[in-house]
Enzyme design. Structure first.
Site, PDB file in Angstrom:
ATOM      1  N   PHE A   1       0.852  -1.196   0.000  1.00 23.39           N
ATOM      2  CA  PHE A   1       0.000   0.000   0.000  1.00 23.39           C
ATOM      3  C   PHE A   1       0.883   1.240   0.000  1.00 23.39           C
ATOM      4  CE2 PHE A   1      -2.399   3.351   2.252  1.00 23.39           C
ATOM      5  CZ  PHE A   1      -3.474   3.447   1.371  1.00 23.39           C
TER       6      PHE A   1
ATOM      7  N   LYS B   1       3.504   9.804   8.616  1.00 23.53           N
ATOM      8  CA  LYS B   1       2.855   9.295   9.843  1.00 23.53           C
ATOM      9  C   LYS B   1       3.501   9.720  11.160  1.00 23.53           C
ATOM     10  CE  LYS B   1       0.452   5.203   8.022  1.00 23.53           C
ATOM     11  NZ  LYS B   1      -0.921   5.348   8.465  1.00 23.53           N
TER      12      LYS B   1
ATOM     13  N   ASP C   1       9.392   2.723   1.033  1.00 22.03           N
ATOM     14  CA  ASP C   1       8.269   3.441   1.648  1.00 22.03           C
ATOM     15  C   ASP C   1       8.253   3.098   3.139  1.00 22.03           C
ATOM     16  OD1 ASP C   1       5.806   4.133   2.727  1.00 22.03           O
ATOM     17  OD2 ASP C   1       4.668   3.637   0.922  1.00 22.03           O
TER      18      ASP C   1
HETATM   19  N1  PLP Z   1       2.473   4.200   2.455  1.00 18.02           N
HETATM   20  C1  PLP Z   1       2.266   3.385   3.496  1.00 18.02           C
HETATM   21  C2  PLP Z   1       3.182   2.220   3.715  1.00 18.02           C
HETATM   22  C3  PLP Z   1       1.179   3.610   4.354  1.00 18.02           C
HETATM   23  O1  PLP Z   1       0.955   2.779   5.377  1.00 18.02           O
HETATM   24  C4  PLP Z   1       0.336   4.716   4.104  1.00 18.02           C
HETATM   25  C5  PLP Z   1      -0.845   4.973   4.963  1.00 18.02           C
HETATM   26  O2  PLP Z   1      -1.381   4.109   5.614  1.00 18.02           O
HETATM   27  C6  PLP Z   1       0.609   5.549   3.023  1.00 18.02           C
HETATM   28  C7  PLP Z   1       1.683   5.264   2.224  1.00 18.02           C
HETATM   29  C8  PLP Z   1      -0.260   6.733   2.727  1.00 18.02           C
HETATM   30  O3  PLP Z   1      -0.066   7.706   3.686  1.00 18.02           O
HETATM   31  P1  PLP Z   1      -1.190   8.861   3.899  1.00 18.02           P
HETATM   32  O4  PLP Z   1      -2.396   8.167   4.415  1.00 18.02           O
HETATM   33  O5  PLP Z   1      -0.550   9.782   4.890  1.00 18.02           O
HETATM   34  O6  PLP Z   1      -1.400   9.500   2.581  1.00 18.02           O
END
Ligand code: PLP
Length: 404
Positions: A148, A261, A232
């Site tokens: 994700f 986050k 990521d």
């Molecule tokens: N990448 C990862 C691994 C995530 O867990 C998340 C959110 O849960 C995101 C990207 C997206 O972040 P945001 O919700 O701050 O856009």
């Protein structure tokens, strides 16, 4: 008591307005929360909960931590926002901290945004700038099935979950999803690949670890073929897995990392950090954001990261994570099949598809946990937890298991 604890919102009175006022993207939540302290939150009816989700790995210091409260209060009373036509001390300070803790060092560069998805959008643009390979134009961007990366069009294109993507196609092109295996890496990475995106522990998929040696092999192959390795760390980063960043456990350095986050403890922020040659790809005017790197958000980031260091919370996450895993194993319940993850990002694999029932039962016992899918529970408590919170978890989770 807060000014919201009135009959206007109590006893579920908030649910009607919630259903009417928001886009249907949001399901009506189970609770309306009004305040927090440490690892505990209270709902509008005065009930107390132990928060083992921390706003999905965001509240690194727990709720209302004095270091964050003081930093944000002081900054908003001094200078909250100025635009990127001007520099401010907090943004320079946070950029330097990020260069240090990521290991990017002096060749590192930072681009601030406001969320995880935005950080990944910037990383996707970075990938497009890695244009020329040994066989001409690099056209391929690789990402992992089931990973994700966010909900904006670019980050959704990277996300390896077709049901989330399908309604919004066509998405930005060139992305191919591969299995999270060393064989898939070896079969896929060649001189046409601009970048490989990796989520080092798949949080939204139920806290799934990568196979041993995966990141090391990804590093070797991307380096050999001139592709960017982009990790990521939006969910795994800033100490949560018992390292500053999960790739550090594999002993590698990527070419870029995305962070969000937990970095500012609840104040919205995101960042792309580049390493070495990747720091030379963006040129002036190619990306930007009104709010990105503003003094309020970056002051919050500095306060959170400084407190994580001062209080040894990366080490605490490693230690408390092991203790938490042991507590779960010791419960020895037939519904528990596997305990996954590192530090304080923990997944519990279930033998039956009861995750939503179990998370509801936990809530009824005063424990906030999360069911990212029907067969997994995710735990991501604040990094500050100690003996008392672990004892509270053992008791409440035990009762929830007995209730399902
Ligand atoms: N990448 C990862 C691994 C995530 O867990 C998340 C959110 O849960 C995101 C990207 C997206 O972040 P945001 O919700 O701050 O856009």
């Amino acid at each position: 008591m807060t000014r919201y604890e009135t009959d206007e919102w109590r006893d579920g009175a908030w649910k009607g307005p919630f259903g009417d006022r928001f886009m249907r993207t949001l399901a009506t939540p189970k609770l309306m929360l009004v305040r927090g302290e440490g690892a505990r939150v209270w709902d509008v009816d005065g009930n107390e909960y132990l928060d083992f989700l921390a706003g999905i790995a965001v509240n690194s210091l727990g709720h209302a931590h004095p270091a964050l409260v003081e930093a944000v209060t002081a900054q908003v009373g001094t200078l909250a926002h100025v635009s990127n036509y001007f520099s401010t001390p907090p943004q320079l300070e946070l950029a330097e901290r990020l260069r240090r803790i990521t290991g990017a060092g002096e060749s590192g560069r930072v681009l601030f945004g406001n969320s995880g998805a935005e950080a990944n959008e910037a990383a996707f643009k970075l990938a497009r700038l890695n244009r020329t390979g040994p066989h001409g134009r690099r056209t391929r961007v690789l990402a992992l099935h089931n990973a994700f990366h966010g909900r904006t069009m670019g980050s959704l294109a990277l996300t390896g979950k077709p049901p989330m993507r399908e309604a919004f196609e066509p998405l930005p092109g060139g992305v191919e999803h591969i299995d999270s295996t060393i064989e898939a890496l070896e079969a896929s990475i060649d001189g046409h690949v601009a970048a490989l995106f990796v989520e080092p522990i798949k949080g939204e998929a139920g806290v799934l670890d990568l196979p041993d040696g995966f990141l090391e092999r990804a590093r070797e192959l991307t380096e050999k073929h001139g592709a960017l390795l982009i990790v990521d760390e939006i969910q795994t980063g800033v100490g949560r897995t018992g390292e500053w960043f999960a790739y550090q456990r594999a002993g590698i350095l990527p070419d870029a990392v995305t962070v969000a986050k937990g970095m500012a403890g609840g104040v919205p922020i995101g960042a792309l950090v580049t390493f070495g040659w990747a720091s030379e790809l963006f040129s002036q005017g190619q990306h930007g954001s009104t709010f990105g790197g503003n003094p309020l958000a970056t002051a919050a980031g500095n306060a959170v990261l400084a407190e994580i260091e001062r209080a040894g919370l990366v080490q605490n996450a490693a230690r408390r994570g092991e203790e938490l895993k042991q507590i779960i194993r010791d419960l020895d319940h037939p519904l528990i099949d596997a305990v996954r993850g590192h530090g304080l990002l923990i997944g519990i694999g279930l033998t039956e598809g009861e995750a939503h029932r179990l998370s509801d039962a936990a809530l009824a016992e005063g424990l906030i946990i999360n069911a990212p899918n029907e067969s997994s529970i995710r735990l991501a408590p604040p990094l500050i937890i100690g003996d008392a919170e672990l004892a509270g978890f053992r008791e409440r989770f035990g009762r929830a298991l007995a209730a399902v």
